[in-house]
Write an enzyme that holds these catalytic residues in place. Structure first.
Site, PDB file in Angstrom:
ATOM      1  N   ASP A  69      37.972  39.103  42.561  1.00 50.54           N
ATOM      2  CA  ASP A  69      36.678  39.608  42.082  1.00 50.54           C
ATOM      3  C   ASP A  69      35.722  38.446  41.822  1.00 50.54           C
ATOM      4  O   ASP A  69      36.142  37.322  41.519  1.00 50.54           O
ATOM      5  CB  ASP A  69      36.843  40.474  40.843  1.00 50.54           C
ATOM      6  CG  ASP A  69      37.470  39.736  39.665  1.00 50.54           C
ATOM      7  OD1 ASP A  69      38.378  38.920  39.884  1.00 50.54           O
ATOM      8  OD2 ASP A  69      37.045  39.981  38.511  1.00 50.54           O
ATOM      9  N   GLU A 134      39.371  39.391  36.732  1.00 54.09           N
ATOM     10  CA  GLU A 134      39.316  38.139  35.980  1.00 54.09           C
ATOM     11  C   GLU A 134      37.906  37.881  35.468  1.00 54.09           C
ATOM     12  O   GLU A 134      37.714  37.404  34.358  1.00 54.09           O
ATOM     13  CB  GLU A 134      39.776  36.973  36.852  1.00 54.09           C
ATOM     14  CG  GLU A 134      40.132  35.707  36.076  1.00 54.09           C
ATOM     15  CD  GLU A 134      38.948  34.815  35.752  1.00 54.09           C
ATOM     16  OE1 GLU A 134      39.096  33.927  34.896  1.00 54.09           O
ATOM     17  OE2 GLU A 134      37.870  34.994  36.353  1.00 54.09           O
TER      18      GLU A 134
END
Length: 378
Positions: A69, A134
């Site tokens: 991500d 994250e």
């Protein structure tokens, strides 16, 4: 050397994996590694996809950990090229996630491919742990995989996190720990009123200011051999209605501690509360522990990474614990030795994020050399 890592980084950047989306990045990783004998296991938690993909069944287990991500690109008009169309110019690869951390993910994959091709019957195990949570709240990502591993008694022996650790030049920094993060939201109550009649009101800004001044100048600890002293920073202050003739009825203050192993969350909370009480404030605090500090003392992993970096780049890295948080704070619960190494972090989270082309293949070679040393003892 072929530009395999560059091409894979470009393919990953094209996938618009704005947190918590993975957008097919992990599937691309699995498509490359499963045919080589890696066994893929997926952990899906709410909107988050996590991948654990492993070659081998024995100990020791060497893991490469990272995230697919990315943060939102921000104003598109400020980018010199489409943030999700990887562009090479002026010796750099541009795109959202180029430095944080799709190039590291690509380097993990090509390093793993090269290692397994050269040593198909290697001792121990090599795994990649990849999450899509994250850059977001980090509640359904690596932490969930760690919980699953703990539940079944599974541990890792060494973990390299691919966060962009280098500061000025490739290879100049390895992180062997991170500070903890403790956030507070303080609400100080007052009594709203007209600014012309302050005797009929209680201004929470005026009441809180001395306490906040004391908190901001307090020495929380002196740090230690691994960490700098704990720091306190106010990030947001909110009070009032927007009108210029109203004394606000309450005040909100958001603040954060980045703390070392010389302090504890409980100790910091208690000291803040004591100061607020001494100033006789009417208040509430909502606390959020983003992560506890962790440290991996110099040992096999740090020394192995240092040798690999020096061999590939010619640079002897500094070992420190600076910067923000990473998923290493979760992994340390199931792994005794965790360290971070990746490309230069100068442009992360900015518009026109980029990684230097000259760093890309060397990054894969650092990871490959470290894997080889850890599993083969070379």
């Amino acid at each position: 050397m072929k530009n395999e890592t560059l091409e894979l980084a470009r393919a990953l950047i094209r996938r618009k994996s704005v947190t918590p989306e993975d957008a097919g990045c992990q599937e691309l990783i699995a498509e490359r590694l499963v045919p080589l004998g890696f066994k893929a296991e997926r952990f899906v938690c709410n909107d988050v996809v996590n991948l654990w993909i492993r070659h081998g069944t024995a100990r020791p287990v060497v893991a490469l950990a990272g995230h697919t991500d990315v943060v939102p690109p921000g104003p598109l008009e400020k980018w010199n090229s489409d943030p999700f169309e990887p562009t090479v110019r002026e010796g750099n690869l541009y795109g959202r996630g180029a430095a944080d951390m799709k190039t590291s993910i690509a380097a993990f994959v090509t390093a793993a491919e090269r290692f397994v091709a050269a040593h198909p019957d290697h001792p121990g195990s090599l795994g990649l742990l990849v999450t899509s949570d994250e850059e977001g709240p980090s509640v359904d990502g690596t932490v969930r995989v760690v919980e699953a591993f703990k539940a079944r008694g599974e541990r890792l022996d060494y973990c390299i996190v691919g966060e962009p650790s280098s500061v000025e030049r490739f290879g100049d920094t390895i992180k062997n720990g991170r500070r903890g993060s403790l956030t507070g939201r303080l609400i100080v109550q007052g009594v709203q009123g007209h600014v012309a009649y302050p005797q009929r009101a209680k201004n929470p800004v005026h009441l809180a200011a001395p306490a906040l001044a004391e908190i901001s100048t307090t020495e929380w600890d002196k740090g230690n051999e691994y960490f700098p002293p704990t720091t306190f920073q106010i990030s947001n202050v909110k009070a009032g209605t927007g009108a210029q003739n109203i004394i606000p009825g309450s005040m909100q203050v958001d603040f954060n501690f980045r703390f070392s192993t010389a302090s504890t969350p409980e100790g910091l909370k208690a000291r803040v509360t004591k100061i607020l009480d001494l100033h006789k404030l009417e208040y509430t605090i909502e606390w959020t522990l983003g992560g506890k500090p962790f440290i991996t003392p110099r040992g096999k992993l740090v020394e192995t990474l240092t040798r690999a970096v020096r061999k590939v780049s010619g640079v002897t890295p500094e070992i420190n614990c600076t910067g923000g948080t990473s998923d290493g704070r979760f992994i340390i619960d199931i792994c005794d030795e965790v360290a971070e190494f990746g490309p230069v972090n100068r442009s992360i989270h900015k518009v026109n994020e980029a990684v230097a082309l000259e760093e890309i293949e060397p990054l894969a070679e650092v990871y490959r050399a470290a894997i080889e040393d850890l599993l083969l003892g070379r």
